[in-house]
Design a protein around this motif. Structure first.
Motif, mmCIF file in Angstrom:
data_model
loop_
_atom_site.group_PDB
_atom_site.id
_atom_site.type_symbol
_atom_site.label_atom_id
_atom_site.label_comp_id
_atom_site.label_asym_id
_atom_site.label_seq_id
_atom_site.Cartn_x
_atom_site.Cartn_y
_atom_site.Cartn_z
ATOM 1 N N ASN A 1 0.852 -1.165 0.000
ATOM 2 C CA ASN A 1 0.000 0.000 0.000
ATOM 3 C C ASN A 1 0.891 1.218 0.000
ATOM 4 O O ASN A 1 2.096 1.105 -0.040
ATOM 5 C CB ASN A 1 -0.791 0.010 1.310
ATOM 6 N N TRP B 1 -18.088 -6.773 -0.039
ATOM 7 C CA TRP B 1 -16.734 -6.333 0.328
ATOM 8 C C TRP B 1 -16.111 -5.616 -0.869
ATOM 9 O O TRP B 1 -15.557 -4.542 -0.748
ATOM 10 C CB TRP B 1 -15.929 -7.567 0.727
ATOM 11 N N GLN B 2 -16.233 -6.232 -2.043
ATOM 12 C CA GLN B 2 -15.766 -5.603 -3.279
ATOM 13 C C GLN B 2 -16.606 -6.090 -4.451
ATOM 14 O O GLN B 2 -17.122 -7.206 -4.433
ATOM 15 C CB GLN B 2 -14.297 -5.968 -3.554
ATOM 16 N N LYS C 1 -12.514 -17.459 -1.665
ATOM 17 C CA LYS C 1 -11.139 -17.366 -1.171
ATOM 18 C C LYS C 1 -11.061 -17.974 0.210
ATOM 19 O O LYS C 1 -11.798 -17.519 1.080
ATOM 20 C CB LYS C 1 -10.718 -15.910 -1.110
ATOM 21 N N GLU D 1 -8.648 -10.539 -5.866
ATOM 22 C CA GLU D 1 -8.171 -10.002 -7.144
ATOM 23 C C GLU D 1 -7.719 -11.171 -8.015
ATOM 24 O O GLU D 1 -7.301 -12.207 -7.502
ATOM 25 C CB GLU D 1 -6.987 -9.051 -6.908
ATOM 26 N N THR E 1 -8.119 -16.076 -4.925
ATOM 27 C CA THR E 1 -7.958 -14.821 -4.193
ATOM 28 C C THR E 1 -9.043 -13.868 -4.702
ATOM 29 O O THR E 1 -9.739 -14.176 -5.670
ATOM 30 C CB THR E 1 -6.563 -14.207 -4.407
ATOM 31 N N PRO F 1 -7.236 -1.726 -4.414
ATOM 32 C CA PRO F 1 -5.830 -2.071 -4.209
ATOM 33 C C PRO F 1 -4.874 -0.962 -4.646
ATOM 34 O O PRO F 1 -5.171 -0.227 -5.594
ATOM 35 C CB PRO F 1 -5.645 -3.312 -5.090
HETATM 36 P P1 XMP Z 1 -6.490 -10.922 -2.477
HETATM 37 O O1 XMP Z 1 -6.516 -10.712 -3.945
HETATM 38 O O2 XMP Z 1 -5.111 -11.188 -1.937
HETATM 39 O O3 XMP Z 1 -6.932 -9.522 -1.864
HETATM 40 O O4 XMP Z 1 -7.496 -11.916 -2.008
HETATM 41 C C1 XMP Z 1 -7.264 -9.272 -0.515
HETATM 42 C C2 XMP Z 1 -7.530 -7.788 -0.390
HETATM 43 O O5 XMP Z 1 -6.328 -7.064 -0.646
HETATM 44 C C3 XMP Z 1 -6.487 -6.197 -1.754
HETATM 45 N N1 XMP Z 1 -5.237 -6.271 -2.529
HETATM 46 C C4 XMP Z 1 -4.284 -5.328 -2.508
HETATM 47 N N2 XMP Z 1 -4.227 -4.149 -1.855
HETATM 48 N N3 XMP Z 1 -2.110 -3.738 -2.809
HETATM 49 C C5 XMP Z 1 -3.138 -3.351 -2.040
HETATM 50 O O6 XMP Z 1 -3.087 -2.250 -1.493
HETATM 51 C C6 XMP Z 1 -2.081 -4.909 -3.490
HETATM 52 O O7 XMP Z 1 -1.127 -5.237 -4.179
HETATM 53 C C7 XMP Z 1 -3.244 -5.742 -3.328
HETATM 54 N N4 XMP Z 1 -3.576 -6.965 -3.821
HETATM 55 C C8 XMP Z 1 -4.819 -7.258 -3.324
HETATM 56 C C9 XMP Z 1 -7.679 -6.720 -2.521
HETATM 57 O O8 XMP Z 1 -8.311 -5.690 -3.276
HETATM 58 C C10 XMP Z 1 -8.534 -7.270 -1.409
HETATM 59 O O9 XMP Z 1 -9.279 -6.257 -0.772
#
Ligand code: XMP
Length: 515
Positions: free
Chosen positions: A350, A435-436, A507, A513, A511, A394
Protein backbone atom coordinates in the motif's frame (compact mmCIF):
# COMPACT_ATOMS: atom_id res chain seq x y z
CA UNK A 1 -2.15 -4.11 40.05
CA UNK A 2 -5.81 -3.32 39.49
CA UNK A 3 -5.56 0.27 40.66
CA UNK A 4 -6.29 2.76 37.88
CA UNK A 5 -6.54 0.08 35.28
CA UNK A 6 -9.49 -0.05 32.97
CA UNK A 7 -7.99 -1.82 29.98
CA UNK A 8 -8.62 -5.38 28.88
CA UNK A 9 -5.94 -7.60 27.44
CA UNK A 10 -6.82 -10.35 24.98
CA UNK A 11 -4.28 -13.12 24.65
CA UNK A 12 -4.47 -14.53 21.16
CA UNK A 13 -4.22 -18.24 20.42
CA UNK A 14 -4.83 -17.76 16.69
CA UNK A 15 -8.62 -17.65 16.46
CA UNK A 16 -10.19 -16.04 13.42
CA UNK A 17 -12.47 -14.26 15.93
CA UNK A 18 -9.81 -12.63 18.13
CA UNK A 19 -10.14 -9.21 16.53
CA UNK A 20 -13.89 -9.54 16.75
CA UNK A 21 -13.65 -9.99 20.54
CA UNK A 22 -11.59 -6.80 20.70
CA UNK A 23 -14.06 -4.86 18.57
CA UNK A 24 -17.00 -6.02 20.70
CA UNK A 25 -15.23 -4.93 23.88
CA UNK A 26 -14.47 -1.53 22.40
CA UNK A 27 -18.06 -1.19 21.23
CA UNK A 28 -18.98 -1.66 24.88
CA UNK A 29 -16.81 1.39 25.64
CA UNK A 30 -13.73 -0.33 27.05
CA UNK A 31 -10.23 -0.06 25.63
CA UNK A 32 -8.48 -3.35 24.87
CA UNK A 33 -5.46 -4.69 23.06
CA UNK A 34 -4.39 -8.05 21.67
CA UNK A 35 -1.09 -9.75 22.56
CA UNK A 36 0.11 -13.06 21.10
CA UNK A 37 0.18 -16.03 23.50
CA UNK A 38 3.99 -16.01 23.42
CA UNK A 39 4.16 -12.64 25.21
CA UNK A 40 6.18 -12.63 28.42
CA UNK A 41 4.46 -12.32 31.78
CA UNK A 42 6.40 -9.06 32.33
CA UNK A 43 5.00 -7.59 29.13
CA UNK A 44 1.50 -8.63 30.14
CA UNK A 45 1.91 -7.13 33.61
CA UNK A 46 3.30 -3.93 32.08
CA UNK A 47 0.09 -3.52 30.13
CA UNK A 48 -1.65 -3.37 33.50
CA UNK A 49 -4.89 -5.06 32.46
CA UNK A 50 -8.07 -4.91 34.51
CA UNK A 51 -9.12 -8.27 33.03
CA UNK A 52 -7.62 -10.88 30.71
CA UNK A 53 -9.43 -12.77 27.98
CA UNK A 54 -7.91 -15.89 26.46
CA UNK A 55 -9.07 -16.24 22.87
CA UNK A 56 -10.04 -19.32 20.93
CA UNK A 57 -7.66 -20.99 18.53
CA UNK A 58 -7.49 -23.76 15.94
CA UNK A 59 -5.43 -26.19 18.08
CA UNK A 60 -6.10 -29.00 20.50
CA UNK A 61 -4.26 -28.80 23.83
CA UNK A 62 -2.79 -32.19 22.87
CA UNK A 63 -1.30 -31.02 19.55
CA UNK A 64 2.43 -31.16 19.20
CA UNK A 65 3.50 -27.52 19.67
CA UNK A 66 0.03 -26.57 20.97
CA UNK A 67 0.09 -22.89 21.96
CA UNK A 68 0.26 -22.48 25.71
CA UNK A 69 0.89 -19.96 28.43
CA UNK A 70 2.74 -20.12 31.69
CA UNK A 71 0.47 -20.86 34.66
CA UNK A 72 2.17 -17.82 36.23
CA UNK A 73 -0.35 -15.85 34.20
CA UNK A 74 -3.14 -16.83 36.57
CA UNK A 75 -1.22 -15.33 39.49
CA UNK A 76 -2.02 -11.90 38.09
CA UNK A 77 -4.86 -10.78 40.31
CA UNK A 78 -7.52 -9.98 37.69
CA UNK A 79 -10.61 -11.78 36.36
CA UNK A 80 -10.01 -14.20 33.47
CA UNK A 81 -12.35 -15.33 30.71
CA UNK A 82 -11.25 -18.23 28.50
CA UNK A 83 -13.15 -18.61 25.25
CA UNK A 84 -13.14 -22.01 23.52
CA UNK A 85 -9.43 -22.94 23.27
CA UNK A 86 -8.85 -20.32 25.96
CA UNK A 87 -11.12 -22.30 28.29
CA UNK A 88 -9.62 -25.66 27.30
CA UNK A 89 -6.06 -24.51 27.97
CA UNK A 90 -7.20 -23.03 31.30
CA UNK A 91 -8.86 -26.32 32.30
CA UNK A 92 -5.79 -28.26 31.14
CA UNK A 93 -3.36 -26.05 33.11
CA UNK A 94 -5.50 -26.44 36.25
CA UNK A 95 -5.48 -30.25 35.76
CA UNK A 96 -9.06 -30.64 34.60
CA UNK A 97 -9.91 -33.58 32.34
CA UNK A 98 -9.74 -32.33 28.73
CA UNK A 99 -10.38 -34.81 25.96
CA UNK A 100 -9.41 -34.34 22.31
CA UNK A 101 -12.50 -34.56 20.13
CA UNK A 102 -12.34 -36.76 17.04
CA UNK A 103 -13.82 -34.10 14.80
CA UNK A 104 -13.97 -30.36 15.18
CA UNK A 105 -17.54 -29.33 15.98
CA UNK A 106 -19.01 -26.29 14.22
CA UNK A 107 -22.33 -24.58 14.39
CA UNK A 108 -25.33 -23.76 16.54
CA UNK A 109 -26.13 -25.44 19.81
CA UNK A 110 -28.71 -24.92 22.52
CA UNK A 111 -27.35 -23.81 25.86
CA UNK A 112 -28.76 -25.14 29.09
CA UNK A 113 -27.76 -23.07 32.12
CA UNK A 114 -27.37 -25.57 34.95
CA UNK A 115 -26.11 -23.32 37.78
CA UNK A 116 -26.65 -19.66 38.48
CA UNK A 117 -23.66 -17.65 37.26
CA UNK A 118 -23.04 -13.92 37.19
CA UNK A 119 -21.82 -14.43 33.64
CA UNK A 120 -25.33 -15.42 32.48
CA UNK A 121 -27.29 -12.76 34.39
CA UNK A 122 -30.21 -11.57 32.26
CA UNK A 123 -29.70 -14.28 29.62
CA UNK A 124 -32.99 -16.14 30.12
CA UNK A 125 -33.35 -19.88 29.65
CA UNK A 126 -33.42 -20.60 25.98
CA UNK A 127 -30.13 -19.63 24.42
CA UNK A 128 -28.62 -20.43 21.08
CA UNK A 129 -24.84 -20.36 21.04
CA UNK A 130 -22.19 -20.73 18.36
CA UNK A 131 -19.69 -23.52 18.82
CA UNK A 132 -16.44 -24.13 17.04
CA UNK A 133 -14.25 -26.39 19.09
CA UNK A 134 -11.89 -29.32 19.02
CA UNK A 135 -11.35 -30.46 22.60
CA UNK A 136 -14.05 -31.21 25.14
CA UNK A 137 -13.86 -30.80 28.91
CA UNK A 138 -14.91 -34.07 30.51
CA UNK A 139 -14.64 -32.86 34.08
CA UNK A 140 -13.63 -29.42 35.34
CA UNK A 141 -10.52 -28.77 37.43
CA UNK A 142 -10.73 -28.89 41.23
CA UNK A 143 -12.51 -25.83 42.67
CA UNK A 144 -14.25 -25.13 39.34
CA UNK A 145 -17.95 -25.75 38.81
CA UNK A 146 -19.91 -26.42 35.64
CA UNK A 147 -22.50 -23.70 34.99
CA UNK A 148 -23.98 -24.78 31.64
CA UNK A 149 -24.14 -27.61 29.13
CA UNK A 150 -24.95 -27.93 25.45
CA UNK A 151 -27.88 -29.97 24.16
CA UNK A 152 -25.44 -32.88 23.63
CA UNK A 153 -24.65 -32.82 27.32
CA UNK A 154 -21.15 -31.39 26.79
CA UNK A 155 -19.77 -28.92 29.30
CA UNK A 156 -20.35 -25.39 27.90
CA UNK A 157 -19.01 -23.24 30.72
CA UNK A 158 -17.01 -23.53 33.92
CA UNK A 159 -16.00 -21.11 36.63
CA UNK A 160 -14.06 -20.59 39.80
CA UNK A 161 -15.91 -17.69 41.32
CA UNK A 162 -13.46 -17.10 44.11
CA UNK A 163 -10.48 -16.82 41.77
CA UNK A 164 -12.69 -15.09 39.16
CA UNK A 165 -11.68 -17.48 36.40
CA UNK A 166 -14.41 -18.19 33.84
CA UNK A 167 -14.51 -20.34 30.72
CA UNK A 168 -16.90 -20.67 27.78
CA UNK A 169 -16.86 -23.48 25.26
CA UNK A 170 -18.79 -21.31 22.77
CA UNK A 171 -18.07 -17.92 21.19
CA UNK A 172 -19.87 -14.98 22.87
CA UNK A 173 -18.31 -12.54 20.38
CA UNK A 174 -20.12 -13.81 17.27
CA UNK A 175 -23.59 -12.56 16.42
CA UNK A 176 -24.98 -16.13 16.27
CA UNK A 177 -24.60 -16.42 20.06
CA UNK A 178 -27.76 -14.57 20.94
CA UNK A 179 -26.81 -13.68 24.48
CA UNK A 180 -23.13 -13.13 23.67
CA UNK A 181 -23.12 -9.36 24.08
CA UNK A 182 -24.79 -9.66 27.50
CA UNK A 183 -22.32 -12.35 28.60
CA UNK A 184 -19.29 -10.24 27.61
CA UNK A 185 -20.75 -7.18 29.31
CA UNK A 186 -21.50 -9.18 32.47
CA UNK A 187 -17.87 -10.20 32.55
CA UNK A 188 -16.53 -6.70 31.87
CA UNK A 189 -18.84 -4.53 33.95
CA UNK A 190 -20.09 -6.82 36.75
CA UNK A 191 -17.36 -9.37 37.32
CA UNK A 192 -14.29 -7.25 36.43
CA UNK A 193 -16.07 -4.03 37.50
CA UNK A 194 -14.49 -2.01 34.71
CA UNK A 195 -15.89 1.44 33.97
CA UNK A 196 -16.45 2.71 30.42
CA UNK A 197 -13.35 4.49 29.19
CA UNK A 198 -13.33 4.36 25.39
CA UNK A 199 -15.18 7.09 23.53
CA UNK A 200 -14.32 8.06 19.96
CA UNK A 201 -15.05 11.80 20.30
CA UNK A 202 -12.58 11.96 23.20
CA UNK A 203 -10.14 10.05 21.04
CA UNK A 204 -10.25 12.69 18.28
CA UNK A 205 -9.76 15.56 20.75
CA UNK A 206 -6.91 13.76 22.53
CA UNK A 207 -5.17 12.94 19.24
CA UNK A 208 -5.40 16.52 18.04
CA UNK A 209 -3.84 17.77 21.30
CA UNK A 210 -1.13 15.11 21.15
CA UNK A 211 -0.21 15.98 17.54
CA UNK A 212 -0.17 19.71 18.34
CA UNK A 213 2.42 19.19 21.03
CA UNK A 214 4.46 16.77 18.93
CA UNK A 215 4.88 18.93 15.82
CA UNK A 216 6.68 22.14 16.64
CA UNK A 217 5.89 25.47 15.03
CA UNK A 218 8.71 25.36 12.43
CA UNK A 219 8.15 21.82 11.28
CA UNK A 220 5.88 20.46 8.58
CA UNK A 221 4.28 17.07 8.04
CA UNK A 222 3.59 15.30 4.76
CA UNK A 223 1.08 12.64 3.86
CA UNK A 224 0.39 10.49 0.81
CA UNK A 225 -3.32 10.55 0.09
CA UNK A 226 -4.90 7.69 -1.81
CA UNK A 227 -8.59 8.57 -1.71
CA UNK A 228 -9.19 5.65 0.66
CA UNK A 229 -10.75 5.95 4.08
CA UNK A 230 -7.59 5.42 6.17
CA UNK A 231 -5.33 8.04 4.63
CA UNK A 232 -8.24 10.50 4.39
CA UNK A 233 -9.22 10.19 8.07
CA UNK A 234 -5.58 10.29 9.19
CA UNK A 235 -4.98 13.48 7.17
CA UNK A 236 -8.23 15.05 8.40
CA UNK A 237 -7.20 14.57 12.06
CA UNK A 238 -3.66 15.88 11.53
CA UNK A 239 -4.93 18.84 9.55
CA UNK A 240 -7.22 19.76 12.46
CA UNK A 241 -4.10 19.89 14.62
CA UNK A 242 -1.64 21.71 12.35
CA UNK A 243 -3.71 23.11 9.46
CA UNK A 244 -1.77 23.96 6.30
CA UNK A 245 1.47 22.75 7.83
CA UNK A 246 0.27 19.36 6.69
CA UNK A 247 1.15 19.00 3.03
CA UNK A 248 -0.62 16.12 1.29
CA UNK A 249 0.59 14.52 -1.91
CA UNK A 250 -1.80 12.79 -4.25
CA UNK A 251 -0.14 10.85 -7.07
CA UNK A 252 -2.39 10.12 -10.04
CA UNK A 253 -0.81 6.95 -11.40
CA UNK A 254 -3.35 6.64 -14.20
CA UNK A 255 -4.56 3.36 -12.73
CA UNK A 256 -7.53 4.82 -10.88
CA UNK A 257 -11.20 4.61 -11.73
CA UNK A 258 -13.14 7.02 -13.94
CA UNK A 259 -12.77 10.64 -12.70
CA UNK A 260 -11.51 9.35 -9.35
CA UNK A 261 -8.34 11.45 -9.08
CA UNK A 262 -10.08 14.68 -10.05
CA UNK A 263 -13.12 14.16 -7.81
CA UNK A 264 -11.20 13.06 -4.75
CA UNK A 265 -8.70 15.92 -4.89
CA UNK A 266 -11.52 18.44 -5.38
CA UNK A 267 -13.19 17.04 -2.27
CA UNK A 268 -9.97 17.17 -0.24
CA UNK A 269 -9.45 20.81 -1.11
CA UNK A 270 -13.01 22.08 -0.91
CA UNK A 271 -14.51 20.06 1.93
CA UNK A 272 -11.58 19.20 4.14
CA UNK A 273 -9.50 22.32 3.32
CA UNK A 274 -6.48 20.09 2.91
CA UNK A 275 -3.29 21.42 1.41
CA UNK A 276 -2.96 18.95 -1.50
CA UNK A 277 -0.26 18.71 -4.11
CA UNK A 278 -1.63 16.87 -7.15
CA UNK A 279 0.99 14.99 -9.15
CA UNK A 280 -0.05 13.83 -12.58
CA UNK A 281 2.04 10.76 -13.38
CA UNK A 282 -0.10 8.62 -15.66
CA UNK A 283 2.38 8.65 -18.54
CA UNK A 284 5.34 7.62 -16.37
CA UNK A 285 3.43 4.67 -14.92
CA UNK A 286 2.05 3.50 -18.26
CA UNK A 287 5.42 3.58 -19.96
CA UNK A 288 7.04 1.71 -17.03
CA UNK A 289 4.35 -0.97 -17.33
CA UNK A 290 4.78 -1.36 -21.09
CA UNK A 291 5.25 -5.01 -22.06
CA UNK A 292 4.90 -6.25 -18.44
CA UNK A 293 2.43 -9.07 -17.82
CA UNK A 294 3.67 -10.67 -14.61
CA UNK A 295 1.48 -9.54 -11.67
CA UNK A 296 4.30 -9.35 -9.12
CA UNK A 297 6.47 -7.36 -11.56
CA UNK A 298 3.57 -4.95 -12.07
CA UNK A 299 3.22 -4.50 -8.31
CA UNK A 300 6.94 -3.91 -7.83
CA UNK A 301 7.15 -1.38 -10.67
CA UNK A 302 4.11 0.54 -9.40
CA UNK A 303 5.29 0.49 -5.78
CA UNK A 304 8.81 1.62 -6.63
CA UNK A 305 7.69 4.37 -8.98
CA UNK A 306 5.26 5.65 -6.40
CA UNK A 307 8.00 5.93 -3.81
CA UNK A 308 10.36 7.66 -6.27
CA UNK A 309 7.74 10.24 -7.16
CA UNK A 310 6.74 10.75 -3.55
CA UNK A 311 10.39 11.22 -2.55
CA UNK A 312 10.94 13.82 -5.24
CA UNK A 313 7.90 15.77 -4.10
CA UNK A 314 8.84 15.43 -0.43
CA UNK A 315 12.31 16.85 -1.14
CA UNK A 316 10.71 20.06 -2.36
CA UNK A 317 8.88 20.61 0.94
CA UNK A 318 10.82 22.63 3.50
CA UNK A 319 11.16 21.38 7.07
CA UNK A 320 9.14 18.26 6.38
CA UNK A 321 10.07 16.26 9.46
CA UNK A 322 6.94 14.17 9.93
CA UNK A 323 5.22 11.58 7.78
CA UNK A 324 1.53 10.88 8.37
CA UNK A 325 0.35 7.34 7.71
CA UNK A 326 -3.05 5.68 8.01
CA UNK A 327 -1.75 2.57 9.79
CA UNK A 328 -4.54 0.70 11.59
CA UNK A 329 -4.46 -1.54 14.65
CA UNK A 330 -4.81 -4.80 12.68
CA UNK A 331 -1.56 -3.83 10.85
CA UNK A 332 0.36 -3.59 14.12
CA UNK A 333 -1.05 -6.53 16.08
CA UNK A 334 1.63 -9.17 16.35
CA UNK A 335 -0.41 -11.90 14.81
CA UNK A 336 -0.43 -15.59 15.60
CA UNK A 337 -0.12 -17.18 12.16
CA UNK A 338 -3.25 -19.16 11.42
CA UNK A 339 -2.46 -20.17 7.86
CA UNK A 340 1.26 -20.66 8.57
CA UNK A 341 3.79 -17.90 8.86
CA UNK A 342 5.44 -18.47 5.52
CA UNK A 343 2.54 -18.01 3.16
CA UNK A 344 2.88 -14.62 1.51
CA UNK A 345 0.53 -15.06 -1.41
CA UNK A 346 0.80 -11.63 -2.98
CA UNK A 347 3.15 -8.82 -2.08
CA UNK A 348 0.87 -6.06 -0.85
CA UNK A 349 2.42 -2.66 -0.83
CA UNK A 350 0.00 0.00 0.00
CA UNK A 351 1.14 3.58 0.35
CA UNK A 352 2.31 2.07 3.67
CA UNK A 353 6.08 1.61 3.89
CA UNK A 354 7.18 4.97 2.57
CA UNK A 355 10.55 6.72 2.15
CA UNK A 356 13.15 5.58 4.61
CA UNK A 357 15.94 7.84 3.44
CA UNK A 358 14.43 10.98 4.98
CA UNK A 359 14.32 9.69 8.51
CA UNK A 360 10.83 11.04 8.98
CA UNK A 361 9.18 10.74 12.33
CA UNK A 362 5.96 8.84 11.85
CA UNK A 363 2.59 10.20 12.88
CA UNK A 364 0.06 7.39 12.89
CA UNK A 365 -3.13 8.76 14.42
CA UNK A 366 -5.17 5.61 13.71
CA UNK A 367 -2.66 3.12 15.07
CA UNK A 368 -4.92 2.03 17.93
CA UNK A 369 -8.07 1.75 15.83
CA UNK A 370 -10.02 -0.89 13.96
CA UNK A 371 -11.49 -0.08 10.57
CA UNK A 372 -15.06 0.30 11.87
CA UNK A 373 -13.78 2.79 14.46
CA UNK A 374 -11.96 4.73 11.73
CA UNK A 375 -15.21 4.86 9.76
CA UNK A 376 -17.09 6.18 12.80
CA UNK A 377 -14.41 8.81 13.37
CA UNK A 378 -14.62 9.75 9.68
CA UNK A 379 -18.35 10.32 10.10
CA UNK A 380 -17.75 12.48 13.15
CA UNK A 381 -15.35 14.53 11.01
CA UNK A 382 -18.08 14.95 8.35
CA UNK A 383 -16.30 12.91 5.72
CA UNK A 384 -19.05 11.75 3.34
CA UNK A 385 -20.11 8.12 2.87
CA UNK A 386 -18.67 8.14 -0.65
CA UNK A 387 -15.24 7.96 1.01
CA UNK A 388 -16.05 6.38 4.38
CA UNK A 389 -17.98 3.45 2.99
CA UNK A 390 -15.81 2.89 -0.05
CA UNK A 391 -15.02 -0.67 -0.93
CA UNK A 392 -11.28 -1.40 -0.63
CA UNK A 393 -9.29 -0.55 -3.75
CA UNK A 394 -5.83 -2.07 -4.21
CA UNK A 395 -2.71 0.13 -4.32
CA UNK A 396 -1.73 -1.08 -7.83
CA UNK A 397 -5.25 -0.13 -8.93
CA UNK A 398 -6.67 -1.26 -12.24
CA UNK A 399 -3.28 -2.67 -13.30
CA UNK A 400 -4.02 -5.91 -11.43
CA UNK A 401 -7.50 -6.10 -12.92
CA UNK A 402 -6.14 -6.15 -16.46
CA UNK A 403 -4.73 -9.61 -16.88
CA UNK A 404 -1.61 -9.30 -19.01
CA UNK A 405 -0.22 -6.05 -20.31
CA UNK A 406 -1.72 -2.75 -19.15
CA UNK A 407 -2.44 -0.50 -22.10
CA UNK A 408 -4.30 2.78 -22.48
CA UNK A 409 -6.96 0.97 -24.55
CA UNK A 410 -7.52 -1.70 -21.89
CA UNK A 411 -7.64 0.90 -19.16
CA UNK A 412 -10.29 2.85 -20.99
CA UNK A 413 -12.36 -0.29 -21.48
CA UNK A 414 -12.01 -1.34 -17.84
CA UNK A 415 -12.91 2.11 -16.51
CA UNK A 416 -16.14 2.11 -18.49
CA UNK A 417 -17.03 -1.39 -17.33
CA UNK A 418 -16.14 -0.44 -13.74
CA UNK A 419 -18.46 2.56 -13.82
CA UNK A 420 -21.29 0.32 -15.03
CA UNK A 421 -20.68 -2.34 -12.35
CA UNK A 422 -20.52 0.30 -9.66
CA UNK A 423 -23.69 2.08 -10.87
CA UNK A 424 -25.70 -1.14 -11.04
CA UNK A 425 -24.45 -2.43 -7.69
CA UNK A 426 -25.30 0.89 -6.03
CA UNK A 427 -28.68 1.10 -7.77
CA UNK A 428 -29.58 -2.27 -6.28
CA UNK A 429 -28.43 -1.25 -2.78
CA UNK A 430 -25.66 -3.82 -2.79
CA UNK A 431 -22.58 -1.61 -2.58
CA UNK A 432 -22.25 -1.62 1.22
CA UNK A 433 -23.25 -5.27 1.52
CA UNK A 434 -20.38 -6.41 -0.68
CA UNK A 435 -16.73 -6.33 0.33
CA UNK A 436 -15.77 -5.60 -3.28
CA UNK A 437 -17.40 -5.65 -6.70
CA UNK A 438 -15.49 -4.95 -9.90
CA UNK A 439 -14.77 -6.09 -13.46
CA UNK A 440 -11.57 -7.75 -14.72
CA UNK A 441 -10.32 -7.86 -18.31
CA UNK A 442 -9.23 -11.29 -19.43
CA UNK A 443 -6.84 -11.35 -22.38
CA UNK A 444 -8.78 -13.67 -24.67
CA UNK A 445 -11.16 -12.94 -27.48
CA UNK A 446 -14.30 -14.89 -28.07
CA UNK A 447 -16.79 -15.07 -30.91
CA UNK A 448 -20.18 -13.41 -30.78
CA UNK A 449 -22.88 -12.06 -33.08
CA UNK A 450 -23.75 -8.41 -33.08
CA UNK A 451 -26.51 -7.41 -35.47
CA UNK A 452 -25.92 -9.75 -38.39
CA UNK A 453 -22.18 -9.68 -38.01
CA UNK A 454 -19.79 -12.08 -36.39
CA UNK A 455 -17.75 -10.37 -33.68
CA UNK A 456 -14.44 -11.45 -32.16
CA UNK A 457 -13.89 -9.35 -29.08
CA UNK A 458 -12.72 -9.12 -25.48
CA UNK A 459 -13.98 -10.91 -22.39
CA UNK A 460 -14.80 -9.31 -19.06
CA UNK A 461 -15.28 -11.14 -15.78
CA UNK A 462 -17.29 -9.71 -12.90
CA UNK A 463 -15.99 -10.33 -9.39
CA UNK A 464 -18.24 -9.62 -6.40
CA UNK A 465 -17.45 -10.99 -2.96
CA UNK A 466 -18.67 -10.85 0.60
CA UNK A 467 -16.06 -10.85 3.35
CA UNK A 468 -15.43 -9.36 6.77
CA UNK A 469 -11.71 -8.70 6.44
CA UNK A 470 -10.53 -9.75 2.98
CA UNK A 471 -8.66 -12.75 4.44
CA UNK A 472 -11.39 -15.12 3.39
CA UNK A 473 -14.23 -14.33 1.02
CA UNK A 474 -17.23 -15.90 -0.61
CA UNK A 475 -18.49 -15.09 -4.10
CA UNK A 476 -21.65 -13.00 -3.80
CA UNK A 477 -24.88 -14.76 -4.78
CA UNK A 478 -26.00 -11.85 -6.94
CA UNK A 479 -29.47 -11.89 -8.38
CA UNK A 480 -29.55 -13.05 -12.03
CA UNK A 481 -31.41 -9.88 -13.01
CA UNK A 482 -28.65 -7.70 -11.58
CA UNK A 483 -26.04 -9.79 -13.40
CA UNK A 484 -28.06 -9.67 -16.62
CA UNK A 485 -28.29 -5.89 -16.43
CA UNK A 486 -24.54 -5.51 -15.77
CA UNK A 487 -23.73 -7.88 -18.63
CA UNK A 488 -26.03 -6.31 -21.19
CA UNK A 489 -24.92 -2.78 -20.32
CA UNK A 490 -21.24 -3.70 -20.59
CA UNK A 491 -21.70 -5.45 -23.91
CA UNK A 492 -23.70 -2.61 -25.40
CA UNK A 493 -21.81 0.33 -23.85
CA UNK A 494 -18.18 -0.81 -23.74
CA UNK A 495 -16.72 -0.94 -27.19
CA UNK A 496 -14.63 -4.05 -27.84
CA UNK A 497 -16.41 -6.38 -25.38
CA UNK A 498 -18.84 -9.09 -26.51
CA UNK A 499 -18.99 -11.45 -23.53
CA UNK A 500 -19.29 -11.15 -19.72
CA UNK A 501 -18.79 -13.98 -17.22
CA UNK A 502 -19.30 -14.15 -13.44
CA UNK A 503 -16.56 -15.45 -11.13
CA UNK A 504 -17.99 -18.03 -8.72
CA UNK A 505 -14.83 -18.87 -6.79
CA UNK A 506 -14.29 -18.26 -3.10
CA UNK A 507 -11.14 -17.37 -1.17
CA UNK A 508 -9.41 -19.67 -0.39
CA UNK A 509 -8.54 -21.34 -2.72
CA UNK A 510 -8.88 -18.38 -5.13
CA UNK A 511 -7.96 -14.82 -4.19
CA UNK A 512 -10.21 -11.78 -4.48
CA UNK A 513 -8.17 -10.00 -7.14
CA UNK A 514 -7.34 -12.02 -10.22
CA UNK A 515 -3.68 -11.05 -10.07
P1 XMP B 1 -6.49 -10.92 -2.48
O1 XMP B 1 -6.52 -10.71 -3.94
O2 XMP B 1 -5.11 -11.19 -1.94
O3 XMP B 1 -6.93 -9.52 -1.86
O4 XMP B 1 -7.50 -11.92 -2.01
C1 XMP B 1 -7.26 -9.27 -0.52
C2 XMP B 1 -7.53 -7.79 -0.39
O5 XMP B 1 -6.33 -7.06 -0.65
C3 XMP B 1 -6.49 -6.20 -1.75
N1 XMP B 1 -5.24 -6.27 -2.53
C4 XMP B 1 -4.28 -5.33 -2.51
N2 XMP B 1 -4.23 -4.15 -1.85
N3 XMP B 1 -2.11 -3.74 -2.81
C5 XMP B 1 -3.14 -3.35 -2.04
O6 XMP B 1 -3.09 -2.25 -1.49
C6 XMP B 1 -2.08 -4.91 -3.49
O7 XMP B 1 -1.13 -5.24 -4.18
C7 XMP B 1 -3.24 -5.74 -3.33
N4 XMP B 1 -3.58 -6.97 -3.82
C8 XMP B 1 -4.82 -7.26 -3.32
C9 XMP B 1 -7.68 -6.72 -2.52
O8 XMP B 1 -8.31 -5.69 -3.28
C10 XMP B 1 -8.53 -7.27 -1.41
O9 XMP B 1 -9.28 -6.26 -0.77
Amino acid sequence: MKINSSKVLIIDFGSQYTQLIARKIRESGIYCEIYPFLSSIEKIKDFNPAAIILSGGPSSVYDKNAPSISDELFKIDVPFLGICYGMQITAYLFSGNVKPAKNREYGYSKLEITKKSELFDGCGDNNTVWMSHGDIIVSPPKDFIVTSKTENGNIASIENKEKKIYGLQFHPEVAHTLCGHKILNNFLFNIAEIKKNWELSDFIEDKIKEIKTEISFDDNAICALSGGVDSTVAAAIVSKAIGKKLICIFVDNGLLRENEAKDVVKFYKENLSLNVKFVKAEKIFLSALKGVSDPEKKRKIIGKLFINIFEKEAEKIKNAKFLVQGTLYPDVIESVPVYGASSIIKSHHNVGGLPKKFNFKLIEPLRELFKDEVRRIGKKLDIPDAIIERQPFPGPGLAIRIIGEVTAVNLKMLRKADTIVSEEIKKNNLYNKLWQSFPVIIPVKTVGVMGDKRSYESLIAIRAVTSSDGMTADFAKLDYDVLRQISSRIISEVKGVNRVVYDISSKPPSTIEWE
